[in-house]
Write an enzyme that holds these catalytic residues in place. Structure first.
Site, mmCIF file in Angstrom:
data_model
loop_
_atom_site.group_PDB
_atom_site.id
_atom_site.type_symbol
_atom_site.label_atom_id
_atom_site.label_comp_id
_atom_site.label_asym_id
_atom_site.label_seq_id
_atom_site.Cartn_x
_atom_site.Cartn_y
_atom_site.Cartn_z
ATOM 1 N N ARG A 1 -38.784 8.844 13.408
ATOM 2 C CA ARG A 1 -38.873 7.397 13.205
ATOM 3 C C ARG A 1 -40.331 7.026 13.405
ATOM 4 N NH1 ARG A 1 -36.214 7.053 18.867
ATOM 5 N NH2 ARG A 1 -38.061 6.741 20.161
ATOM 6 N N ALA B 1 24.116 10.344 -10.751
ATOM 7 C CA ALA B 1 22.842 9.614 -10.696
ATOM 8 C C ALA B 1 22.338 9.278 -12.095
ATOM 9 C CB ALA B 1 21.810 10.453 -9.956
ATOM 10 N N ASN C 1 -23.580 11.956 3.700
ATOM 11 C CA ASN C 1 -23.002 13.153 3.082
ATOM 12 C C ASN C 1 -22.998 13.107 1.565
ATOM 13 O OD1 ASN C 1 -21.136 11.049 3.191
ATOM 14 N ND2 ASN C 1 -19.408 12.449 3.066
ATOM 15 N N ARG D 1 20.620 -3.915 -11.747
ATOM 16 C CA ARG D 1 20.372 -4.999 -10.787
ATOM 17 C C ARG D 1 19.145 -4.779 -9.922
ATOM 18 N NH1 ARG D 1 26.395 -4.940 -8.600
ATOM 19 N NH2 ARG D 1 26.242 -2.911 -9.625
ATOM 20 N N ASN E 1 -22.283 14.731 21.816
ATOM 21 C CA ASN E 1 -22.217 13.291 22.017
ATOM 22 C C ASN E 1 -22.878 12.600 20.839
ATOM 23 O OD1 ASN E 1 -22.652 10.562 22.909
ATOM 24 N ND2 ASN E 1 -22.108 11.295 24.948
ATOM 25 N N TYR F 1 -19.733 7.023 11.245
ATOM 26 C CA TYR F 1 -19.067 7.624 10.109
ATOM 27 C C TYR F 1 -19.409 9.112 10.106
ATOM 28 C CZ TYR F 1 -17.981 9.462 5.580
ATOM 29 O OH TYR F 1 -17.490 10.263 4.589
ATOM 30 N N GLY G 1 36.245 -0.732 -6.216
ATOM 31 C CA GLY G 1 37.592 -0.334 -6.614
ATOM 32 C C GLY G 1 38.517 -0.452 -5.413
ATOM 33 N N GLU H 1 39.948 -0.719 -10.451
ATOM 34 C CA GLU H 1 38.611 -1.318 -10.424
ATOM 35 C C GLU H 1 38.709 -2.833 -10.312
ATOM 36 O OE1 GLU H 1 35.593 0.373 -10.252
ATOM 37 O OE2 GLU H 1 37.152 1.842 -9.799
ATOM 38 N N GLY I 1 30.772 6.430 -18.105
ATOM 39 C CA GLY I 1 31.608 6.223 -16.922
ATOM 40 C C GLY I 1 31.519 7.384 -15.942
#
Ligand code: UD1
Ligand code: CA
Length: 454
Positions: free
Chosen positions: A440, A10, A386, A16, A377, A366, A140, A155, A78
Site C-alpha cells: 500500500r 399418473a 478470484n 384443477r 486469521n 469474500y 366414489g 362414482e 379412465g
C-alpha cells in the site's frame, strides 16, 4: 407377505392445478408427489412398481427415471383403462397387485402393508381401502350389502340421492389378486356418466362372479388425501411437515417451533440438535448431533458435523465439519469445505474453497476459489480477487497466516505459512513463508495542511 407389485396411476392431466407441469410432478416435502408414492410402495416391499403415464408422460418419465417402470396410456379413458395398460408387463405375475394414485403423496408404507395384510387375511380377490369423511363430495361411495360386505363402488357423478348420503369413500387404493385383476378389467364397460372405464367396477364384476371382495377402512384419512388443487397441495405440505418434525422430535431433536420449521423428507438430523424457528432444511442435508441451527437458516444439500452453530445462514451443497460457528448473515456456496472449529462471522461469503482447521473469517469477507490452511486469521474486509472478468483463479493461504484488514489477494497468488499481510494491502505477488508483505502507499502527513489550505 406374498409377492407385491405396485401399479401407480399418473396419466391424468390434473386440470384443477391450472399448471403446465404434470400434476404428479408438483412437489410436496421437496419431492414430486409421485416420488413419495413410489417410495412408499418400495418401502412397503413392492418388488416391482409400474407407473402409468400419459399427460406430460415424457417429463414424468424423465423425472422418475430409474425409480419405477413405466407404461404409457395414450388416451385417458379412465382408471380401469389405465391399469389395463400394465397387462403386457404384469401378466403372469403372482401374488398381490396394489393400485395407488400418483396424486396421493401422503400414503405411507405402513398403510400399504396393513392393507395388504388385511387383503391376504380375508382371502379376497379385491380389497379396497376406504375412509369415512365428513365431506365425501367428489369421491366414489362404498355401497355395502345388508350383511356389511361390499356390493359396489358408485362414482359421485353416477350416484343416486340415497347413495350420495354415504360418507364411506373409495380412497383409490386397492389390492387385487394378480390372477384375477386383468380378467375383471376386460369386463369393465364405459357405460356411465363420464363414459370412462372405471377401475372400481372390477369389484362388482368380481363379486358377481362369486369371488370374495373386501373393504378395509383406515382412520388415517390424511394418508389417503388426493391432491387436485393448489390448496390441497398446501394442506398436504403441512401434513408432511408435521410428520417429519414429529419423527425428528421422536428421535431426540429439539424443534423450538414446528409451525415455522420446514424440513424436507430426506433430511437427517442427529440427537440433541436444536432447530430454531424460520429455518428451512432441504434436499439431502445431514446434520450431526448437538448442533444449534437457526433462527433463520436455509440449508440445502449440506453435510454438517456435530456441535455446529449456525444462525441467519444460507448454505448449500457444501461440507461443514465439527464445531464450526456460522453467522450471522453468512452465505456458504457450493463445493466449500469448512474444517473443524472454523469460525465464519458477520457478512461473509465463501465459495468453492477449503477453510482449514481453526481458521477464522470473522467479518465482511469474500473467499472464493481458495485453499486455506489451519489457524489462518482473515481480518475484517479481506477479499480474494478470484475473477478477471474471463477466468477464475485460485488463492492459496498457508497455515497460521495473518491477513490484515481490508486486504485484497489478487489470484492466482499464494501466501505461504506463517506469513503476514499488512492491513489495506493489495497482494499481487506470492508472499514467502514467515514474511510480512505490505502493499500500500506509504502514509504522508502534510504539516499544517489546514493553515495552508486557507
Ligand atoms: C377416483 C375413483 C374414486 C375415488 C377417488 C379417490 C375412479 C373411477 N374413481 O376418482 O372412486 O373415490 O379416485 O381419490 O377410479 N388416471 C389415469 N388414467 C385415466 C384416468 C385417471 O392414469 O385415464 C389417474 C389419474 O392421474 C389419478 C388417478 O388415476 O392419479 C385417479 O384419477 P382421477 O380422475 O383423479 O379419479 P377421481 O375422479 O379422483
Ligand atoms: Ca383424484
Amino acid at each position: 407377505m406374498s409377492d407385491l407389485t405396485a401399479v401407480i396411476l399418473a396419466a391424468g392431466k390434473g386440470t384443477r392445478m391450472k399448471s403446465t407441469l404434470p400434476k404428479v410432478l408438483h412437489k410436496v416435502g421437496g419431492k414430486p408427489m409421485l416420488m413419495h408414492v413410489v417410495a412408499a410402495a418400495t418401502k412397503a416391499g413392492a418388488k416391482r412398481t409400474v407407473t402409468v403415464t400419459g399427460f406430460g408422460g415424457e417429463e414424468v418419465e424423465k423425472a422418475l427415471a430409474g425409480k419405477t417402470e413405466f407404461v404409457r396410456q395414450h388416451e385417458q379413458l379412465g382408471t380401469g383403462h389405465a391399469v389395463l395398460q400394465t397387462e403386457s408387463l404384469l401378466k403372469g405375475e403372482k401374488g398381490t397387485v396394489i393400485v395407488l394414485c400418483g396424486d396421493t403423496p401422503l400414503v405411507t408404507a405402513d398403510l400399504i402393508k396393513k392393507l395388504c395384510a388385511e387383503h391376504e387375511k380375508a382371502g379376497a380377490k379385491a380389497t379396497v381401502l376406504t375412509a369415512i369423511l365428513p365431506d365425501p363430495a367428489g369421491y366414489g361411495r362404498i355401497v355395502r350389502n345388508a350383511d356389511g360386505t361390499v356390493a359396489k363402488i358408485v362414482e359421485h357423478k353416477d350416484a343416486t340421492e340415497e347413495e350420495l348420503k354415504i360418507n364411506e369413500v373409495n380412497s383409490g387404493i386397492y389390492c387385487f389378486a394378480a390372477d384375477a385383476l386383468f380378467d375383471a378389467l376386460h369386463k369393465v364397460t364405459a357405460d356411465n356418466a363420464q363414459g370412462e372405464y372405471y377401475l372400481p367396477d372390477t369389484l362388482k364384476i368380481l363379486r358377481e362372479a362369486g369371488e370374495k371382495v373386501w373393504a378395509a377402512t383406515t382412520d388415517d384419512a390424511d394418508a389417503t388425501m388426493g391432491i387436485n388443487s393448489r390448496r390441497q397441495l398446501a394442506e398436504a405440505e403441512k401434513v408432511l411437515r408435521r410428520r417429519k418434525n414429529n419423527e425428528l422430535m421422536d428421535e431426540g431433536v429439539t424443534i423450538i417451533d414446528p409451525d415455522t420449521t420446514f424440513i424436507e423428507a430426506d433430511v437427517k438430523i442427529g440427537k440433541d440438535t436444536i432447530i430454531r424457528p424460520f429455518t428451512y432444511i432441504e434436499g439431502t442435508t445431514v446434520i450431526g448431533e448437538n448442533c444449534d441451527i437457526g433462527p433463520n437458516c436455509r440449508l440445502q444439500n449440506m453435510k454438517i458435523g456435530n456441535n455446529v452453530t449456525g444462525q441467519f445462514t444460507y448454505a448449500h451443497d457444501a461440507v461443514v465439519d465439527d464445531g464450526v460457528v456460522l453467522g450471522q448473515f453468512v452465505h456458504i456456496r457450493p463445493d466449500s469445505h469448512l474444517m473443524e472449529k472454523v469460525k465464519i462471522g458477520n457478512f461473509v461469503e465463501v465459495k468453492n474453497s477449503v477453510v482449514g482447521v481453526g481458521s477464522k473469517l470473522p467479518h465482511l469477507s469474500y473467499i472464493g476459489d481458495t485453499d486455506m490452511g489451519q489457524n489462518v486469521n482473515m481480518g475484517c474486509g479481506t477479499i480474494t480477487v478470484n475473477y478477471d472478468g474471463k477466468t477464475k483463479f485460485r488463492t492459496k493461504i498457508g497455515d497460521n497466516a495473518f491477513i490484515g484488514c481490508n486486504s485484497n489477494l489478487v489470484a492466482p497468488v499464494a501466501v505461504a505459512d506463517n506469513a503476514y499481510v499488512g492491513a489495506g494491502s493489495t497482494i499481487t505477488k506470492d508472499v514467502p513463508a514467515d514474511n510480512l508483505a505490505v502493499a500500500r502507499a506509504r502514509q504522508v502527513n502534510i504539516d499544517h495542511w489546514k493553515d495552508k489550505r486557507k
